[in-house]
Design a protein around this motif. Structure first.
Motif, mmCIF file in Angstrom:
data_model
loop_
_atom_site.group_PDB
_atom_site.id
_atom_site.type_symbol
_atom_site.label_atom_id
_atom_site.label_comp_id
_atom_site.label_asym_id
_atom_site.label_seq_id
_atom_site.Cartn_x
_atom_site.Cartn_y
_atom_site.Cartn_z
ATOM 1 N N VAL A 50 0.828 -1.203 0.000
ATOM 2 C CA VAL A 50 0.000 0.000 0.000
ATOM 3 C C VAL A 50 0.862 1.252 0.000
ATOM 4 O O VAL A 50 0.563 2.231 -0.705
ATOM 5 C CB VAL A 50 -0.964 -0.007 1.213
ATOM 6 C CG1 VAL A 50 -1.699 1.325 1.330
ATOM 7 C CG2 VAL A 50 -1.964 -1.151 1.098
ATOM 8 N N TRP A 51 1.958 1.243 0.761
ATOM 9 C CA TRP A 51 2.874 2.388 0.773
ATOM 10 C C TRP A 51 3.422 2.637 -0.624
ATOM 11 O O TRP A 51 3.509 3.781 -1.070
ATOM 12 C CB TRP A 51 4.022 2.123 1.749
ATOM 13 C CG TRP A 51 4.933 3.301 1.961
ATOM 14 C CD1 TRP A 51 4.844 4.238 2.948
ATOM 15 C CD2 TRP A 51 6.075 3.661 1.162
ATOM 16 N NE1 TRP A 51 5.848 5.165 2.815
ATOM 17 C CE2 TRP A 51 6.615 4.839 1.729
ATOM 18 C CE3 TRP A 51 6.670 3.122 0.030
ATOM 19 C CZ2 TRP A 51 7.733 5.469 1.198
ATOM 20 C CZ3 TRP A 51 7.788 3.752 -0.514
ATOM 21 C CH2 TRP A 51 8.307 4.905 0.084
ATOM 22 N N LYS A 52 3.765 1.571 -1.308
ATOM 23 C CA LYS A 52 4.305 1.706 -2.663
ATOM 24 C C LYS A 52 3.262 2.291 -3.609
ATOM 25 O O LYS A 52 3.561 3.163 -4.435
ATOM 26 C CB LYS A 52 4.773 0.326 -3.142
ATOM 27 C CG LYS A 52 5.621 0.351 -4.410
ATOM 28 C CD LYS A 52 4.801 0.192 -5.653
ATOM 29 C CE LYS A 52 5.686 0.129 -6.891
ATOM 30 N NZ LYS A 52 4.910 0.222 -8.138
ATOM 31 N N VAL A 96 11.023 0.998 -1.281
ATOM 32 C CA VAL A 96 10.105 0.786 -0.156
ATOM 33 C C VAL A 96 10.929 0.683 1.127
ATOM 34 O O VAL A 96 11.956 -0.017 1.162
ATOM 35 C CB VAL A 96 9.276 -0.497 -0.365
ATOM 36 C CG1 VAL A 96 8.373 -0.753 0.841
ATOM 37 C CG2 VAL A 96 8.438 -0.383 -1.637
ATOM 38 N N PRO A 97 10.544 1.370 2.198
ATOM 39 C CA PRO A 97 11.338 1.357 3.440
ATOM 40 C C PRO A 97 11.592 -0.058 3.962
ATOM 41 O O PRO A 97 10.747 -0.953 3.836
ATOM 42 C CB PRO A 97 10.469 2.159 4.414
ATOM 43 C CG PRO A 97 9.666 3.060 3.547
ATOM 44 C CD PRO A 97 9.380 2.278 2.299
ATOM 45 N N GLU A 98 12.755 -0.250 4.563
ATOM 46 C CA GLU A 98 13.170 -1.566 5.045
ATOM 47 C C GLU A 98 12.281 -2.080 6.177
ATOM 48 O O GLU A 98 12.278 -3.282 6.458
ATOM 49 C CB GLU A 98 14.618 -1.513 5.514
ATOM 50 C CG GLU A 98 15.610 -1.256 4.387
ATOM 51 C CD GLU A 98 17.045 -1.244 4.886
ATOM 52 O OE1 GLU A 98 17.237 -1.414 6.118
ATOM 53 O OE2 GLU A 98 17.962 -1.058 4.060
ATOM 54 N N ARG A 99 11.539 -1.190 6.833
ATOM 55 C CA ARG A 99 10.673 -1.637 7.926
ATOM 56 C C ARG A 99 9.571 -2.580 7.438
ATOM 57 O O ARG A 99 8.950 -3.278 8.245
ATOM 58 C CB ARG A 99 10.048 -0.439 8.641
ATOM 59 C CG ARG A 99 9.133 0.410 7.791
ATOM 60 C CD ARG A 99 8.476 1.509 8.627
ATOM 61 N NE ARG A 99 7.635 2.392 7.837
ATOM 62 C CZ ARG A 99 8.052 3.530 7.282
ATOM 63 N NH1 ARG A 99 9.308 3.905 7.438
ATOM 64 N NH2 ARG A 99 7.228 4.285 6.580
ATOM 65 N N TYR A 100 9.314 -2.597 6.128
ATOM 66 C CA TYR A 100 8.291 -3.494 5.579
ATOM 67 C C TYR A 100 8.886 -4.815 5.095
ATOM 68 O O TYR A 100 8.152 -5.660 4.584
ATOM 69 C CB TYR A 100 7.542 -2.812 4.428
ATOM 70 C CG TYR A 100 6.819 -1.564 4.857
ATOM 71 C CD1 TYR A 100 5.828 -1.604 5.832
ATOM 72 C CD2 TYR A 100 7.143 -0.334 4.297
ATOM 73 C CE1 TYR A 100 5.175 -0.457 6.236
ATOM 74 C CE2 TYR A 100 6.486 0.821 4.696
ATOM 75 C CZ TYR A 100 5.509 0.756 5.663
ATOM 76 O OH TYR A 100 4.857 1.894 6.051
ATOM 77 N N GLY A 101 10.181 -4.985 5.253
ATOM 78 C CA GLY A 101 10.815 -6.222 4.837
ATOM 79 C C GLY A 101 11.542 -6.054 3.518
ATOM 80 O O GLY A 101 11.516 -4.980 2.896
#
Length: 286
Positions: free
Chosen positions: A39-41, A51-56
């Motif tokens: 969803v962030w993407k 995409v930030p690393e916090r999402y894997g």
């Protein structure tokens, strides 16, 4: 803490039971984290690598997204949410149809053509070339509250009226109990782009009322024929004012930058992105 663009607890509760489960193999990355990353993407329009690393790992997010896109997971989730809404009487069957154009980024070009291929990008990946470059058109039907019921992707140079029947064919809201899916709206609202004898005859045959304004050239042609031109089609001016809900629906969909500008090379990925954005419109309060 829920970060910007992430699913709220209520939204995750509505979607978590619809995702496929895997009972074998190694433990996989948490589905909520993955879906938040997807969803962030979509909201930011960023590349998968950003995409930030916090999402894997981004490769995991992309692989999961493609898997769910190709196996129809997003389409099934949307149908199940629509079925629940319909069972609760939460769907307004005053349906509006229209289309919107999304400009394709240069990264969207170059996908491998399927089959023998005739060089027709419209047929391959829903990309059409016009004076403005490559574009994709979203032909969409929404309910009376501005939530997508179904859509069709074509190249941006395709006429709206040629895909009207295809759009209505995508309206298939399942029943929560026995019975066939509901496919017939109570009434259709459309602009002058859908004013044609073929479309009006199709709607009459299915017993669907419609409010579509007549084009000026059609009025002139009918007037020149005199009595042979027949009566003008019925038009309810007050009812037609409700057609703006489809414009608001497109406005909400295009809050997702990956929808407003197409970055996906393949039809399947872009269709999955539009389906996921449509799903979120159903589970998020208006």
């Amino acid at each position: 803490m829920v970060r910007r663009h992430e699913l709220s607890d209520l939204e995750w509760e509505a979607l978590s039971g619809l995702l496929p489960r895997s009972s074998t193999g190694r433990p996989r990355l948490d589905d909520r984290k993955v879906l938040n990353g997807i969803v962030w993407k979509l909201r930011t329009g960023s590349a998968w690598r950003d995409v930030p690393e916090r999402y894997g790992p981004w490769r995991t997010l992309y692989t999961r997204f493609r898997r769910w896109a190709l196996d129809g997971t997003f389409t099934r989730m949307l149908a199940e949410v629509q079925a629940e809404k319909d069972a609760a009487g939460d769907i307004d069957w005053l349906v509006s149809v229209d289309s919107t154009v999304a400009r394709a980024h240069q990264h969207a070009a170059g996908a491998r053509k399927k089959g023998r291929g005739s060089g027709d990008e419209v047929c391959d990946h829903a990309l059409g070339r016009s004076l403005g470059g490559l574009t994709t058109k979203i032909h969409l039907a929404c309910d009376g509250r501005g939530r997508p019921l179904g859509f069709v992707l074509t190249g941006g140079n395709v006429s709206d009226c040629t895909r009207f029947e295809d759009v209505l064919d995508t309206i298939k809201v399942p029943r929560t109990g026995p019975g066939r899916p509901r496919t017939r709206p109570n009434h259709i609202l459309g602009d002058k782009g859908y004013s044609s004898r073929k479309i009006r005859a199709y709607l009459r045959k299915r017993g669907i009322g419609h409010t579509i304004p007549e084009r000026r050239d059609q009025r002139g042609h009918r007037a020149r024929r005199g009595r042979g031109g027949g009566r003008p089609p019925a038009f309810d001016k007050q009812l037609y004012k409700h057609r703006n809900v489809v414009e608001r629906c497109f406005n909400r969909l295009k809050q997702y930058r990956a929808i407003a500008t197409r970055y996906d090379k393949t039809r399947e990925s872009y269709q999955a992105a539009v389906t996921l954005a449509s799903l979120l419109l159903w589970v998020r309060p208006l």
